[in-house]
Design a protein around this motif. Structure first.
Motif, mmCIF file in Angstrom:
data_model
loop_
_atom_site.group_PDB
_atom_site.id
_atom_site.type_symbol
_atom_site.label_atom_id
_atom_site.label_comp_id
_atom_site.label_asym_id
_atom_site.label_seq_id
_atom_site.Cartn_x
_atom_site.Cartn_y
_atom_site.Cartn_z
ATOM 1 N N ALA A 178 57.452 45.807 40.585
ATOM 2 C CA ALA A 178 56.781 44.618 41.125
ATOM 3 C C ALA A 178 55.632 44.984 42.052
ATOM 4 O O ALA A 178 54.563 44.350 42.005
ATOM 5 N N ASP A 179 55.837 46.012 42.919
ATOM 6 C CA ASP A 179 54.775 46.365 43.857
ATOM 7 C C ASP A 179 53.566 46.955 43.128
ATOM 8 O O ASP A 179 52.424 46.753 43.541
ATOM 9 N N LEU A 180 53.815 47.655 42.021
ATOM 10 C CA LEU A 180 52.710 48.218 41.234
ATOM 11 C C LEU A 180 51.898 47.100 40.572
ATOM 12 O O LEU A 180 50.668 47.122 40.587
ATOM 13 N N VAL A 181 52.608 46.121 40.035
ATOM 14 C CA VAL A 181 51.924 44.983 39.397
ATOM 15 C C VAL A 181 51.156 44.174 40.432
ATOM 16 O O VAL A 181 50.042 43.705 40.176
ATOM 17 N N THR A 182 51.746 44.023 41.615
ATOM 18 C CA THR A 182 51.070 43.276 42.680
ATOM 19 C C THR A 182 49.757 43.949 43.055
ATOM 20 O O THR A 182 48.714 43.291 43.206
ATOM 21 N N LEU A 183 49.805 45.278 43.228
ATOM 22 C CA LEU A 183 48.588 46.015 43.551
ATOM 23 C C LEU A 183 47.567 45.903 42.416
ATOM 24 O O LEU A 183 46.383 45.635 42.652
ATOM 25 N N TYR A 184 48.036 46.090 41.209
ATOM 26 C CA TYR A 184 47.164 46.003 40.031
ATOM 27 C C TYR A 184 46.487 44.629 39.961
ATOM 28 O O TYR A 184 45.264 44.524 39.756
ATOM 29 N N ASP A 185 47.273 43.564 40.114
ATOM 30 C CA ASP A 185 46.723 42.202 40.026
ATOM 31 C C ASP A 185 45.710 41.941 41.135
ATOM 32 O O ASP A 185 44.693 41.255 40.916
ATOM 33 N N LYS A 186 45.967 42.458 42.324
ATOM 34 C CA LYS A 186 45.041 42.268 43.440
ATOM 35 C C LYS A 186 43.694 42.926 43.128
ATOM 36 O O LYS A 186 42.630 42.324 43.323
ATOM 37 N N ILE A 187 43.762 44.172 42.639
ATOM 38 C CA ILE A 187 42.519 44.888 42.312
ATOM 39 C C ILE A 187 41.788 44.167 41.168
ATOM 40 O O ILE A 187 40.563 43.993 41.201
ATOM 41 N N ARG A 188 42.555 43.748 40.170
ATOM 42 C CA ARG A 188 41.946 43.090 39.014
ATOM 43 C C ARG A 188 41.278 41.779 39.404
ATOM 44 O O ARG A 188 40.194 41.427 38.908
ATOM 45 N N SER A 189 41.908 41.040 40.316
ATOM 46 C CA SER A 189 41.322 39.762 40.743
ATOM 47 C C SER A 189 40.015 39.965 41.502
ATOM 48 O O SER A 189 39.134 39.115 41.491
ATOM 49 N N GLU A 190 39.915 41.131 42.165
ATOM 50 C CA GLU A 190 38.718 41.414 42.961
ATOM 51 C C GLU A 190 37.604 42.046 42.138
ATOM 52 O O GLU A 190 36.417 41.829 42.409
ATOM 53 N N THR A 191 37.980 42.840 41.134
ATOM 54 C CA THR A 191 36.971 43.628 40.403
ATOM 55 C C THR A 191 36.905 43.325 38.909
ATOM 56 O O THR A 191 35.983 43.767 38.236
ATOM 57 N N GLY A 192 37.887 42.604 38.391
ATOM 58 C CA GLY A 192 37.908 42.332 36.959
ATOM 59 C C GLY A 192 38.702 43.344 36.164
ATOM 60 O O GLY A 192 39.011 43.117 34.989
ATOM 61 N N MET A 193 39.036 44.473 36.773
ATOM 62 C CA MET A 193 39.831 45.511 36.110
ATOM 63 C C MET A 193 40.734 46.157 37.145
ATOM 64 O O MET A 193 40.270 46.533 38.216
ATOM 65 N N GLY A 194 42.032 46.290 36.803
ATOM 66 C CA GLY A 194 42.968 46.828 37.778
ATOM 67 C C GLY A 194 43.250 48.302 37.613
ATOM 68 O O GLY A 194 43.509 49.005 38.587
ATOM 69 N N ALA A 195 43.208 48.774 36.352
ATOM 70 C CA ALA A 195 43.550 50.174 36.094
ATOM 71 C C ALA A 195 42.706 50.697 34.943
ATOM 72 O O ALA A 195 42.327 49.942 34.042
ATOM 73 N N ALA A 196 42.436 52.008 34.982
ATOM 74 C CA ALA A 196 41.642 52.629 33.919
ATOM 75 C C ALA A 196 42.081 54.064 33.728
ATOM 76 O O ALA A 196 42.514 54.743 34.670
ATOM 77 N N LEU A 197 41.957 54.530 32.513
ATOM 78 C CA LEU A 197 42.327 55.902 32.173
ATOM 79 C C LEU A 197 41.278 56.876 32.695
ATOM 80 O O LEU A 197 40.076 56.634 32.568
ATOM 81 N N VAL A 198 41.736 57.966 33.282
ATOM 82 C CA VAL A 198 40.829 59.061 33.618
ATOM 83 C C VAL A 198 40.671 59.902 32.352
ATOM 84 O O VAL A 198 41.663 60.404 31.796
ATOM 85 N N HIS A 199 39.449 60.040 31.892
ATOM 86 C CA HIS A 199 39.206 60.761 30.643
ATOM 87 C C HIS A 199 38.138 61.834 30.853
ATOM 88 O O HIS A 199 37.036 61.529 31.321
#
Length: 244
Positions: A178-199
């Motif tokens: 839940a805490d990971l999803v909460t952080l992800y959703d917060k970032i996504r709401s602010e930037t449009g994307m919450g997580a991305a692959l390092v490639h």
């Protein structure tokens, strides 16, 4: 924040769903039919103004023609009255006056009828102009109706896709901490994307290559650390493709 590497990798699946949802929402806001409907609405508004002006011209001509017809009727009545007096045997001193008045009335009637004929020709042109505007309005309304139908069909299709993707998101999010999803959703709401692959040593969100102290920080971070990009602040998902 800590999260199992597998949970972090599944954030990419969640992000893929959210990216699709965002694209669908953007598609719904950007349907070409919306711009088409707005353009046709402006066209119809301008045509309605043109129609009102054309109708005013016809109405003015109708009023002028009606006035002339009334004047012509009055002249005819006066002529009939004078002619009846002549036919009834007017006094000799009145005959010349009546004949003169009849000649004057005939000229007046001819002038009024010529004016009426000219106005009727103008009315014919004005009516044709009005009919043309009305036809263009009908055509524009038809185009708007067609565009609205296509918009509604597209919206129905998008709504079905949105519902499907939204439903598929629920179990994905529920299966993550839940805490990971909460952080992800917060970032996504602010930037449009919450997580991305390092490639290949680059952040998949901002595309900036990691180097120096930042690269060392990410390399040194334990696998269960939730690492964020120093530039864009998105969660960086590390896999075998990350080149770290």
């Amino acid at each position: 924040m800590k999260a199992a590497p597998e949970a972090q990798r599944r954030l990419l699946d969640l992000q893929a769903v959210d990216t699709t949802l965002a694209k669908l929402a953007h598609r719904r806001r950007s349907l070409p039919e919306l711009a088409e409907i707005d353009a046709v609405a402006r066209e119809i508004s301008a045509l309605e103004d043109e129609r009102v002006r054309a109708q005013v011209v016809v109405d003015d001509l109708d009023r002028d023609i009606a006035r002339l017809e009334k004047d012509i009727d009055q002249v005819r009545l006066r002529k009939d009255k004078d002619q009846k007096r002549l036919d009834a045997g007017a006094a000799m001193r009145e005959i010349e006056g009546l004949q003169h008045e009849l000649a004057t009335l005939n000229r007046r009637q001819s002038e009024l009828e010529d004016a009426e004929l000219e106005l009727m020709e103008q009315r014919e042109t004005a009516v044709a102009t009005l009919a043309d505007v009305q036809a263009r309005i009908a055509a524009a309304v038809g185009r708007r109706t067609d565009a609205e139908r296509r918009r509604d069909e597209a919206n129905d299709e998008i709504a079905k896709e949105l519902e499907f993707k939204t439903q598929s998101r629920v179990p994905l999010a529920a299966d993550l901490p839940a805490d990971l999803v909460t952080l992800y959703d917060k970032i996504r709401s602010e930037t449009g994307m919450g997580a991305a692959l390092v490639h290949a040593g680059r952040c998949g969100a901002c595309r900036i290559e990691l180097y120096g102290a930042d690269l060392n920080r990410v390399k040194a971070a334990p696998k269960d650390d939730v690492v964020r990009c120093e530039e864009c602040r998105r969660i960086m998902i590390r896999t075998a493709e990350s080149g770290l």
